[in-house]
Write a protein that holds these residues in place. Sequence first.
Motif, PDB file in Angstrom:
ATOM      1  N   SER A   7       0.969  -1.244   0.021  1.00  9.90           N
ATOM      2  CA  SER A   7       0.239   0.027  -0.217  1.00  9.90           C
ATOM      3  C   SER A   7       0.923   1.409  -0.303  1.00  9.90           C
ATOM      4  CB  SER A   7      -0.871   0.189   1.541  1.00  9.90           C
ATOM      5  OG  SER A   7      -0.029  -0.227   2.186  1.00  9.90           O
ATOM      6  N   ILE A   8       1.796   1.329   0.339  1.00  9.65           N
ATOM      7  CA  ILE A   8       2.785   2.322   0.890  1.00  9.65           C
ATOM      8  C   ILE A   8       3.526   2.713  -0.821  1.00  9.65           C
ATOM      9  CG2 ILE A   8       5.014   3.376   1.301  1.00  9.65           C
ATOM     10  CD1 ILE A   8       4.749   1.933   4.087  1.00  9.65           C
ATOM     11  N   PHE A   9       4.045   1.502  -1.438  1.00 13.66           N
ATOM     12  CA  PHE A   9       4.093   1.838  -2.707  1.00 13.66           C
ATOM     13  C   PHE A   9       3.122   2.181  -3.566  1.00 13.66           C
ATOM     14  CE2 PHE A   9       4.821  -1.056  -6.456  1.00 13.66           C
ATOM     15  CZ  PHE A   9       6.470  -0.012  -7.399  1.00 13.66           C
ATOM     16  N   LEU A  10       1.955   1.880  -3.401  1.00 19.55           N
ATOM     17  CA  LEU A  10       1.271   2.064  -4.185  1.00 19.55           C
ATOM     18  C   LEU A  10       0.969   3.751  -4.267  1.00 19.55           C
ATOM     19  CD1 LEU A  10      -1.288   2.027  -6.467  1.00 19.55           C
ATOM     20  CD2 LEU A  10      -3.366   1.400  -4.260  1.00 19.55           C
ATOM     21  N   GLU A  11       0.793   4.354  -2.684  1.00 15.77           N
ATOM     22  CA  GLU A  11       0.895   5.619  -2.289  1.00 15.77           C
ATOM     23  C   GLU A  11       1.935   6.791  -3.576  1.00 15.77           C
ATOM     24  OE1 GLU A  11       1.391   5.930   1.721  1.00 15.77           O
ATOM     25  OE2 GLU A  11      -0.467   5.240   2.038  1.00 15.77           O
ATOM     26  N   GLU A  12       3.206   6.057  -3.175  1.00 17.09           N
ATOM     27  CA  GLU A  12       4.397   6.346  -4.187  1.00 17.09           C
ATOM     28  C   GLU A  12       3.830   6.691  -5.304  1.00 17.09           C
ATOM     29  OE1 GLU A  12       6.333   7.618  -1.402  1.00 17.09           O
ATOM     30  OE2 GLU A  12       7.588   7.050  -1.474  1.00 17.09           O
ATOM     31  N   ILE A  13       3.341   5.431  -5.478  1.00 18.73           N
ATOM     32  CA  ILE A  13       3.450   5.377  -7.302  1.00 18.73           C
ATOM     33  C   ILE A  13       2.310   6.452  -7.123  1.00 18.73           C
ATOM     34  CG2 ILE A  13       1.921   4.147  -9.309  1.00 18.73           C
ATOM     35  CD1 ILE A  13       2.992   1.706  -7.741  1.00 18.73           C
ATOM     36  N   ARG A  14       1.344   7.437  -7.039  1.00 23.02           N
ATOM     37  CA  ARG A  14       0.540   7.995  -7.027  1.00 23.02           C
ATOM     38  C   ARG A  14       0.723   9.832  -6.841  1.00 23.02           C
ATOM     39  NH1 ARG A  14      -4.778   4.702  -4.236  1.00 23.02           N
ATOM     40  NH2 ARG A  14      -5.080   3.588  -6.130  1.00 23.02           N
ATOM     41  N   SER A  15       1.880   9.304  -6.050  1.00 23.20           N
ATOM     42  CA  SER A  15       2.513  10.913  -5.818  1.00 23.20           C
ATOM     43  C   SER A  15       3.446  11.796  -7.510  1.00 23.20           C
ATOM     44  CB  SER A  15       3.385  10.801  -4.458  1.00 23.20           C
ATOM     45  OG  SER A  15       4.485  10.033  -4.850  1.00 23.20           O
ATOM     46  N   GLN A  16       3.108  10.588  -8.142  1.00 20.52           N
ATOM     47  CA  GLN A  16       5.100  11.164  -9.099  1.00 20.52           C
ATOM     48  C   GLN A  16       4.163  11.940 -10.617  1.00 20.52           C
ATOM     49  OE1 GLN A  16       6.742   6.741 -10.623  1.00 20.52           O
ATOM     50  NE2 GLN A  16       4.932   6.670 -10.212  1.00 20.52           N
ATOM     51  N   PRO A  17       3.118  12.208 -10.804  1.00 23.19           N
ATOM     52  CA  PRO A  17       2.836  13.558 -11.208  1.00 23.19           C
ATOM     53  C   PRO A  17       2.907  15.002 -10.185  1.00 23.19           C
ATOM     54  CG  PRO A  17       1.431  12.201 -10.965  1.00 23.19           C
ATOM     55  CD  PRO A  17       1.478  11.581 -10.556  1.00 23.19           C
ATOM     56  N   ALA A 152      11.424   1.427  -5.885  1.00 25.73           N
ATOM     57  CA  ALA A 152      12.073   2.591  -5.938  1.00 25.73           C
ATOM     58  C   ALA A 152      10.862   2.822  -6.818  1.00 25.73           C
ATOM     59  CB  ALA A 152      13.207   2.543  -6.681  1.00 25.73           C
ATOM     60  N   SER A 153       9.992   4.353  -7.455  1.00 30.33           N
ATOM     61  CA  SER A 153       9.118   4.833  -7.899  1.00 30.33           C
ATOM     62  C   SER A 153       9.038   5.875  -8.752  1.00 30.33           C
ATOM     63  CB  SER A 153       7.642   4.315  -7.539  1.00 30.33           C
ATOM     64  OG  SER A 153       7.336   5.294  -5.959  1.00 30.33           O
ATOM     65  N   LYS A 154       8.722   6.650  -7.451  1.00 30.33           N
ATOM     66  CA  LYS A 154       9.015   8.241  -7.756  1.00 30.33           C
ATOM     67  C   LYS A 154      10.708   8.797  -7.887  1.00 30.33           C
ATOM     68  CE  LYS A 154       8.984   9.768  -2.855  1.00 30.33           C
ATOM     69  NZ  LYS A 154       7.682  10.790  -2.149  1.00 30.33           N
TER      70      LYS A 154
END
Length: 329
Positions: A7-17, A152-154
């Motif tokens: 769920s933290i990974f998904l939050e980080e993904i969604r923060s990218q814009p 890592a995502s953002k």
Amino acid sequence: MSPGLNSIFLEEIRSQPEVLARRLESGWAEVEEVAARIRRQRPAALLLAARGSSDHAATYAKYLFEIRNRLPVALAAPSAFTLYGSPPRLEGLAVLAISQSGASPDVAAVVEEARRQSRPAFAIVNERASRLGRAADVVVPMGAGRERSVPASKTYTASLLCLAMLSWALDPDPDFRAAIESLPCAAAAALESDAGRLAEAVEGRRLAAIGRGYHLATAQEVALKVTETSYLLAEARSVADFMHGPIAAVDPELPVLLLEAAGPARADMRRLGRRLEEQGVCVLRIGDRLRPEARSVRVRTGLPEALTPIPFAVAGQLFGEPLPYVKTT
């Protein structure tokens, strides 16, 4: 990976814009300074140093700088600088290191050696006060904030943004600049792509991710995200390399993810997809010119091919994020 961590990974993904927009708002001064120093030095080539996801960003940089800026790029072997204690001669080169934490001793050692040899050395890093940040002549900050998720995502997409900004600064072009400025919107559109539904088609414990050109980096990054989140054995290949040997190991139990961006590589990707489907292989697709179907996702980017790896990476992260749940249900 536990549901809490995912769920933290998904939050980080969604923060990218928001992360990409914030990086653009922080200005272009550092990339313009790096570009000015490169132009003054006129290096014969750019030597890149990176590990992990940043190594995939370096793959992207290799295609970006060689195609758009006509600047030859080489990838350093950091172990030569540390483990083997035998760094190469860097005469005529400029060094660019890419790192989320800036703490990798191998990557920092490449920059430190460049300074010892009086070569220009720069860093794209998320932690300016790190060993790498202290060693570089000029630091280009990712500005992504703390990465809370292990995958890592953002920081990956922020590093690609910084590389695109540097490419523009080396060879300014108003259309390319406008396209870079639109990247936060393209990342937001990728979040609406519903790429996570492709995970439902993945069976077994293996996956092949295939790209070419700019999207070899995307394939590498998606394969790593899949491995980190769901512990599948995921391997990335260029379509050209895949067709010359590894395709012999394909069977219906190996799903294959194709990254199809509009550009010179798309015809090869389409040919491979048709061949695999004729063999009964589960072929999944992420592309910007696809019809949305059960096993394909369209990412609307409106970008030149050189910038599509950022929204494609977001879609690839969305594909990898639900895999642990799919594999346990």
